[in-house]
Design a protein around this motif. Structure first.
Motif, PDB file in Angstrom:
ATOM      1  N   SER A  83      23.262  11.487 106.031  1.00 61.60           N
ATOM      2  CA  SER A  83      22.302  11.892 104.991  1.00 61.60           C
ATOM      3  C   SER A  83      22.949  11.823 103.609  1.00 61.60           C
ATOM      4  CB  SER A  83      21.791  13.317 105.253  1.00 61.60           C
ATOM      5  OG  SER A  83      21.047  13.368 106.454  1.00 61.60           O
ATOM      6  N   PHE A  84      22.140  11.362 102.621  1.00 64.16           N
ATOM      7  CA  PHE A  84      22.601  11.204 101.239  1.00 64.16           C
ATOM      8  C   PHE A  84      21.477  11.600 100.287  1.00 64.16           C
ATOM      9  CE2 PHE A  84      24.664   7.988 103.841  1.00 64.16           C
ATOM     10  CZ  PHE A  84      26.005   8.133 103.526  1.00 64.16           C
ATOM     11  N   CYS A  85      21.868  11.805  99.038  1.00 60.77           N
ATOM     12  CA  CYS A  85      20.842  11.884  97.980  1.00 60.77           C
ATOM     13  C   CYS A  85      20.150  10.535  97.905  1.00 60.77           C
ATOM     14  CB  CYS A  85      21.466  12.210  96.632  1.00 60.77           C
ATOM     15  SG  CYS A  85      22.320  13.782  96.549  1.00 60.77           S
ATOM     16  N   HIS A  86      18.859  10.567  97.683  1.00 61.25           N
ATOM     17  CA  HIS A  86      18.120   9.303  97.637  1.00 61.25           C
ATOM     18  C   HIS A  86      18.650   8.382  96.526  1.00 61.25           C
ATOM     19  CE1 HIS A  86      14.599   6.741  96.438  1.00 61.25           C
ATOM     20  NE2 HIS A  86      14.650   6.508  97.761  1.00 61.25           N
ATOM     21  N   MET A  87      18.873   8.927  95.332  1.00 64.85           N
ATOM     22  CA  MET A  87      19.340   8.104  94.222  1.00 64.85           C
ATOM     23  C   MET A  87      20.745   7.556  94.493  1.00 64.85           C
ATOM     24  SD  MET A  87      18.532   6.778  91.359  1.00 64.85           S
ATOM     25  CE  MET A  87      17.125   7.747  90.826  1.00 64.85           C
ATOM     26  N   CYS A  88      21.599   8.382  95.125  1.00 62.14           N
ATOM     27  CA  CYS A  88      22.980   7.936  95.378  1.00 62.14           C
ATOM     28  C   CYS A  88      23.017   6.766  96.353  1.00 62.14           C
ATOM     29  CB  CYS A  88      23.802   9.093  95.937  1.00 62.14           C
ATOM     30  SG  CYS A  88      24.085  10.430  94.763  1.00 62.14           S
ATOM     31  N   ILE A  89      22.288   6.856  97.462  1.00 57.03           N
ATOM     32  CA  ILE A  89      22.347   5.786  98.460  1.00 57.03           C
ATOM     33  C   ILE A  89      21.651   4.523  97.964  1.00 57.03           C
ATOM     34  CG2 ILE A  89      20.261   6.575  99.683  1.00 57.03           C
ATOM     35  CD1 ILE A  89      23.524   5.088 101.188  1.00 57.03           C
ATOM     36  N   ILE A  90      20.565   4.667  97.210  1.00 61.19           N
ATOM     37  CA  ILE A  90      19.872   3.490  96.669  1.00 61.19           C
ATOM     38  C   ILE A  90      20.807   2.742  95.704  1.00 61.19           C
ATOM     39  CG2 ILE A  90      18.025   2.767  95.110  1.00 61.19           C
ATOM     40  CD1 ILE A  90      17.058   3.224  97.929  1.00 61.19           C
ATOM     41  N   THR A  91      21.481   3.468  94.858  1.00 63.42           N
ATOM     42  CA  THR A  91      22.399   2.822  93.914  1.00 63.42           C
ATOM     43  C   THR A  91      23.550   2.136  94.649  1.00 63.42           C
ATOM     44  OG1 THR A  91      21.888   4.526  92.296  1.00 63.42           O
ATOM     45  CG2 THR A  91      23.844   3.206  91.895  1.00 63.42           C
ATOM     46  N   HIS A  92      24.048   2.770  95.698  1.00 61.84           N
ATOM     47  CA  HIS A  92      25.138   2.175  96.471  1.00 61.84           C
ATOM     48  C   HIS A  92      24.694   0.872  97.120  1.00 61.84           C
ATOM     49  CE1 HIS A  92      28.572   1.858  99.160  1.00 61.84           C
ATOM     50  NE2 HIS A  92      27.715   1.746 100.170  1.00 61.84           N
ATOM     51  N   LEU A  93      23.477   0.863  97.684  1.00 66.31           N
ATOM     52  CA  LEU A  93      22.998  -0.324  98.391  1.00 66.31           C
ATOM     53  C   LEU A  93      22.690  -1.474  97.451  1.00 66.31           C
ATOM     54  CD1 LEU A  93      20.728   1.313 101.139  1.00 66.31           C
ATOM     55  CD2 LEU A  93      23.032   0.356 101.389  1.00 66.31           C
ATOM     56  N   ARG A  94      22.559  -1.215  96.182  1.00 69.86           N
ATOM     57  CA  ARG A  94      22.369  -2.326  95.236  1.00 69.86           C
ATOM     58  C   ARG A  94      23.648  -3.136  95.066  1.00 69.86           C
ATOM     59  NH1 ARG A  94      19.063   1.120  90.683  1.00 69.86           N
ATOM     60  NH2 ARG A  94      17.014   1.058  91.706  1.00 69.86           N
ATOM     61  N   ASN A  95      24.777  -2.542  95.398  1.00 77.95           N
ATOM     62  CA  ASN A  95      26.055  -3.221  95.234  1.00 77.95           C
ATOM     63  C   ASN A  95      26.702  -3.613  96.570  1.00 77.95           C
ATOM     64  OD1 ASN A  95      26.355  -2.709  92.231  1.00 77.95           O
ATOM     65  ND2 ASN A  95      26.128  -0.617  93.002  1.00 77.95           N
ATOM     66  N   LYS A  96      26.457  -2.785  97.589  1.00 81.93           N
ATOM     67  CA  LYS A  96      26.995  -3.064  98.915  1.00 81.93           C
ATOM     68  C   LYS A  96      25.908  -2.858  99.971  1.00 81.93           C
ATOM     69  CE  LYS A  96      31.911  -2.170  98.338  1.00 81.93           C
ATOM     70  NZ  LYS A  96      33.082  -1.439  98.877  1.00 81.93           N
ATOM     71  N   SER A  97      26.145  -3.455 101.125  1.00 78.95           N
ATOM     72  CA  SER A  97      25.171  -3.342 102.224  1.00 78.95           C
ATOM     73  C   SER A  97      25.821  -2.666 103.420  1.00 78.95           C
ATOM     74  CB  SER A  97      24.653  -4.734 102.621  1.00 78.95           C
ATOM     75  OG  SER A  97      23.981  -5.338 101.551  1.00 78.95           O
ATOM     76  N   ASP A  98      26.428  -1.536 103.203  1.00 77.03           N
ATOM     77  CA  ASP A  98      27.035  -0.790 104.295  1.00 77.03           C
ATOM     78  C   ASP A  98      26.887   0.697 104.039  1.00 77.03           C
ATOM     79  OD1 ASP A  98      28.731  -0.389 102.211  1.00 77.03           O
ATOM     80  OD2 ASP A  98      30.533  -1.114 103.226  1.00 77.03           O
ATOM     81  N   CYS A  99      27.136   1.473 105.091  1.00 76.80           N
ATOM     82  CA  CYS A  99      27.068   2.923 104.975  1.00 76.80           C
ATOM     83  C   CYS A  99      28.357   3.433 104.348  1.00 76.80           C
ATOM     84  CB  CYS A  99      26.879   3.532 106.366  1.00 76.80           C
ATOM     85  SG  CYS A  99      26.915   5.360 106.363  1.00 76.80           S
ATOM     86  N   PRO A 100      28.299   4.287 103.339  1.00 76.22           N
ATOM     87  CA  PRO A 100      29.513   4.792 102.708  1.00 76.22           C
ATOM     88  C   PRO A 100      30.376   5.626 103.641  1.00 76.22           C
ATOM     89  CG  PRO A 100      27.607   5.144 101.308  1.00 76.22           C
ATOM     90  CD  PRO A 100      27.090   4.709 102.638  1.00 76.22           C
ATOM     91  N   CYS A 101      29.758   6.136 104.747  1.00 75.62           N
ATOM     92  CA  CYS A 101      30.529   6.997 105.648  1.00 75.62           C
ATOM     93  C   CYS A 101      31.183   6.210 106.787  1.00 75.62           C
ATOM     94  CB  CYS A 101      29.633   8.082 106.242  1.00 75.62           C
ATOM     95  SG  CYS A 101      29.077   9.306 105.022  1.00 75.62           S
ATOM     96  N   CYS A 102      30.410   5.362 107.448  1.00 76.57           N
ATOM     97  CA  CYS A 102      30.950   4.671 108.619  1.00 76.57           C
ATOM     98  C   CYS A 102      31.110   3.177 108.431  1.00 76.57           C
ATOM     99  CB  CYS A 102      30.069   4.952 109.831  1.00 76.57           C
ATOM    100  SG  CYS A 102      28.380   4.319 109.670  1.00 76.57           S
ATOM    101  N   GLY A 103      30.584   2.607 107.373  1.00 74.51           N
ATOM    102  CA  GLY A 103      30.706   1.188 107.126  1.00 74.51           C
ATOM    103  C   GLY A 103      29.725   0.342 107.907  1.00 74.51           C
TER     104      GLY A 103
END
Length: 688
Positions: A83-103
C-alpha cells in the motif's frame, strides 16, 4: 509536472503545511492533505517515526507510506500487496514500472483503492486528534456530544473562566504598560542626550559670539585709528595739534601785550583769519570724508547683503559644518604644528571657529562664474572635436588639450586671455596615431607631458622638440588615464581597460610594476605627498588605494559609488575626491579611511565629464552642458555655468546633446579652464 530521469521521486509541486507529529493522520479525514515532500530523507523519516511512536502503536507503523515515510493519504493497493499514497505511487510509475518495495513489475492499471486501510487511517487520525486536543477543545466536544452539565457546575465554570479572563487581561495590561514605560525611558534618554548636545552647542556658540564681538570691537578701533591717520595726512594743521596750540597761545600773549601798550590787536586778527580758513578746510574735508565713507559703507553693505543671501541659501549645510568642526576640535584639539598656516590666529578664537570662518569666507566669496576668454578647439580634418583632457603646466603659463582629434595642442594662457577670440593658435601641436584620453604634465620637467590613447599606448612627449621621448605599448586595450608623480618626476602610472595598472619610469623602456585587477581601470592618480601611494578608480564602483611597496592587496577599498568611478583627484595628502557615473562626487579621507561627504547637483550617467580640485573647491562637468563648482565643505553646488546655445554653429542644434568633457583649475586661483564635447574651450573665473 516535471519528471525526473530515474529513481523514486516525489511530485514536484509546492508542498503545503502538513500536520506535524501524530496529527498527520487526523488531517486526512477532514481536509485534502498536501503531497509529500519532493525528496524523502532520513531526517523526515526519523521525524515521522518519532511522531508515530509518540501516539500510535507498533502495529500502526504499517500505516506509513514506504515512499514518503508519512502517514498514508488516499491509500492504494498494488497487485503485489503493498500500500502507498496514491500520489506517491503514481509519480513513481511515471518513471519506473516496478514496485518500490519488492521490485515486481507494476503498471498504473494494477493499482486498486485500499478501502480497509483508508478506514483504519481515519480511525487512527481521530484517535490521535482526540489525544492532542486541548482541554477546552475536549470540553467543547463533550458539550457538542450532549454531555449533561448542571447549572451549578456551569456557574462554577463561568466564574472560573471570568477569573481567568481578568487575570489574563491584567497580565496583558502589565505587559503593555511595561512596553510603554520602556519606550518613554528610551525616549527621555534620547532627548536628554539631544538636550545636552544642544546645551553644549549653545555654549560653543556663546563663546564664539563673545570672541567675534571682541574681535569686531578691535577692528572698529583699528579702523578709527586708520581714519584719524588719513585725516592727519590730508590736513597738516590737524597733524600738529600741540604746535598750533602753542602758536595760538603765543599770539594771544603778544596781542595782549600790544593791547596793554595801546597798539592794534594784530595777533587776534591773524588768529581769526587762520581759524576761519582752518574751519573752512576742516568742514570741506569732513564733507569729503563723509561722502567717501558713505560710498564705502554702501558698497560694503551691498556685499554684506549678497553674502548673507548666500549664507541663508545654504544655512543648513553651513550649520552642520560649523557644529562638526566645533565639536571635532573641542574633542581633539590640533597641535601647533598641525594648524593651517593660512588661517590667521586670533586671540580668543578656537581652532574650530577659525576653521569655520575660513570655510565661510571662501564659500560666500563667490557666487558666479564669469567668462573671461573663449576659443574653439577645431580641426579641419575631424568633424568631432571632443576635448578629453585639458591641463595646465608646472608654472600655469601653458595649457595643453587633447581629445578625439588625435592632436595635442599647447596654448599660451596669457595670449588666450589678451588676444581676440578669432586668432587663438597653439604654440605647439603634436599629432598622434590614436584618439587621446588623458594628459599629465611633469611637475619638474616643464617641457615633458604624458598622454594615454585608445590603443593603450602611453607616450611621454618633449613639447620643445615636439617629439616623443618614450612610448610604452604594454597595455592590451584602451588606456584611460595617466599621471606623473609630483615627488618622483621620472615616475608615472597608467590604467587601462585591460584591468591593469602599470607604473613606468622614464629611464626604462618597460613597466617597473604591474597590478592586475578584476575590472576595467578608469582613472589613476598619485598621492601628491608621496610616490608610494596611488588611488585607482575602477568599473567595479570602488576606489582602490595602494601602497606600491606592497601591491598584494590595497591598503583600503573605498565603497559608496553605485556605478563606475571615472575620476580620482587629491585635494591634499589626505583628501581624495572621486567622480562617478552615478551623478555624484565623493570626498574621502585616505588617512582615516572614511567617507567625508557626498556632492550632488550635476548630471553624469554615461560620459567622462571631467573633475578638477584645488585646496578649497571641486569642479566638474555635467551632461547638461554645465560646469558645477562645489566647496569641499558643502554638498550642494556653489555656482554653475552653462555653455549656451549661442555657441552652436546650427541654431537648430540641441544644446542638450553636448556635455562638458574636461575641466582644470589654475592651481589655487579662482580661474578655471573648461571644455565641452563641441570643442568649445572657456576660461572661467569665480566672481562675487
Amino acid at each position: 509536472m516535471k519528471e525526473a530521469s530515474s529513481g523514486a521521486v516525489c511530485p514536484d509541486v509546492k508542498p503545503e503545511a502538513r500536520a506535524s507529529s501524530s496529527s498527520a493522520a487526523a488531517a486526512a479525514t477532514t481536509t485534502l492533505a498536501a503531497p509529500p515532500s519532493p525528496e524523502p530523507s532520513y531526517a523526515a523519516a526519523a521525524a515521522a517515526r518519532a511522531s508515530i511512536e509518540a501516539g500510535v502503536s507498533e502495529v500502526d507503523k504499517d500505516l506509513l507510506c514506504p515512499i514518503c515515510m508519512q502517514i498514508i493519504k488516499d491509500a492504494f493497493l498494488t497487485a503485489c500487496g503493498h500500500s502507498f499514497c496514491h500520489m506517491c505511487i503514481i509519480t513513481h510509475l511515471r518513471n519506473k514500472s516496478d514496485c518500490p518495495c519488492c521490485g515486481h513489475y507494476l503498471t498504473s492499471n494494477q493499482l486498486f483503492p485500499n478501502f480497509l486501510l483508508q478506514k483504519l487511517l481515519k480511525k487512527a487520525s481521530s484517535s490521535q486528534l482526540s489525544k492532542n486536543a486541548s482541554p477546552v477543545e475536549k470540553f467543547r466536544q463533550a458539550l457538542q456530544q450532549g454531555c449533561e452539565v448542571s447549572i451549578k457546575e456551569l456557574d462554577s465554570l463561568l466564574s472560573l473562566l471570568a477569573e481567568k479572563k481578568r487575570k489574563m487581561e491584567q497580565e496583558e495590561a502589565e505587559r503593555n504598560m511595561q512596553v510603554l514605560l520602556d519606550f518613554l525611558h528610551y525616549l527621555r534618554k534620547q532627548k536628554v542626550d539631544e538636550l545636552n548636545e544642544i546645551r553644549t552647542d549653545l555654549q560653543y556658540i556663546k563663546e564664539d559670539i563673545d570672541a567675534v564681538e571682541r574681535h569686531r570691537v578691535d577692528l572698529y578701533r583699528a579702523r578709527d585709528r586708520y581714519s584719524m591717520k588719513l585725516r592727519m595726512l590730508d590736513d597738516p594743521m590737524a597733524g600738529k595739534p600741540w604746535s598750533s596750540t602753542i602758536d595760538r597761545n603765543h599770539g594771544s600773549m603778544m596781542s595782549s601785550s600790544f593791547s596793554s601798550r595801546g597798539g592794534m590787536a594784530i595777533g587776534d586778527l591773524a588768529t581769526k583769519k587762520t581759524e576761519g580758513k582752518s574751519q573752512l578746510s576742516s568742514q570741506g574735508f569732513q564733507r569729503k570724508d563723509n561722502l567717501s565713507s558713505s560710498d564705502i559703507q554702501h558698497n560694503q553693505s551691498g556685499l554684506s547683503v549678497m553674502r548673507k543671501k548666500r549664507v541663508h541659501t545654504q544655512f543648513n549645510e553651513l550649520q552642520e559644518c560649523y557644529l562638526q568642526k566645533r565639536r571635532q576640535f573641542s574633542d581633539h584639539p590640533p597641535n601647533v604644528q598641525e594648524r593651517d598656516k593660512n588661517i590667521i590666529q586670533r586671540e580668543g578664537y578656537t581652532a574650530g571657529l577659525q576653521e569655520f570662518q575660513s570655510v565661510l569666507s571662501t564659500f560666500t566669496q563667490y557666487s558666479r562664474l564669469r567668462v573671461v576668454a573663449e576659443l574653439r578647439h577645431e580641426d579641419i580634418f575631424h568633424s568631432v572635436n571632443i576635448v578629453s583632457s585639458i591641463e595646465f603646466d608646472r608654472d600655469d603659463e601653458l595649457f595643453a588639450t587633447a581629445g578625439v582629434s588625435r592632436r595635442i595642442k599647447v596654448f599660451d594662457f596669457s595670449s588666450v586671455l589678451n588676444e581676440p577670440a578669432d586668432v587663438h593658435c597653439p604654440v605647439v601641436e603634436m599629432s598622434t596615431r590614436s584618439k587621446l584620453s588623458c594628459l599629465s604634465w611633469n611637475k619638474y620637467a616643464k617641457n615633458h607631458i604624458a598622454s594615454s590613447d585608445y590603443e593603450g599606448i602611453v607616450t611621454v612627449w618633449d613639447v620643445t622638440t615636439r617629439q616623443s621621448v618614450m612610448e610604452y605599448e604594454e597595455h592590451e586595450k584602451r588606456a584611460w588615464s595617466v599621471d606623473f608623480s609630483r615627488t618622483e618626476p621620472s615616475m608615472l602610472v597608467s590604467g587601462s581597460d585591460d584591468c591593469k595598472v602599470k607604473v613606468w619610469c622614464t629611464n626604462q623602456e618597460a613597466s617597473v610594476l604591474n597590478i592586475d585587477m578584476k575590472a576595467n581601470i578608469c582613472c589613476v592618480k598619485y598621492n601628491p605627498g608621496s610616490s608610494n601611494f596611488i588611488a585607482v578608480g575602477s568599473a567595479d564602483h570602488h576606489i582602490h588605494y595602494y601602497d606600491l611597496r606592497n601591491i598584494s592587496q590595497p591598503l583600503h577599498v573605498f565603497s559608496g559609488h553605485k556605478k563606475a568611478v571615472s575620476y580620482v583627484k587629491f585635494l591634499s595628502n589626505n583628501e581624495l575626491a572621486s567622480a562617478s557615473t552615478d551623478s555624484t562626487l565623493r570626498l574621502w579621507d585616505v588617512q582615516d579611511n572614511v567617507p567625508v561627504r557626498t556632492f550632488r547637483g550635476h548630471t553624469n550617467e554615461k560620459n567622462f565629464v571631467g573633475l578638477t580640485v584645488n585646496s578649497e573647491y571641486i569642479a566638474c562637468g555635467s551632461e547638461s552642458n554645465d560646469v558645477f563648482v562645489y566647496h569641499k565643505e558643502i554638498s550642494k553646488p556653489v555656482t554653475s555655468h552653462r555653455f549656451g546655445s549661442s555657441e552652436m554653429d546650427d541654431p537648430d542644434e540641441d544644446a542638450g546633446s553636448y556635455f562638458i568633457s574636461a575641466v582644470c583649475w589654475k592651481s589655487d586661483s579662482p580661474t578655471m579652464l573648461t571644455a565641452n564635447s563641441q570643442g568649445t574651450i572657456k576660461v572661467l573665473v569665480l566672481g562675487a
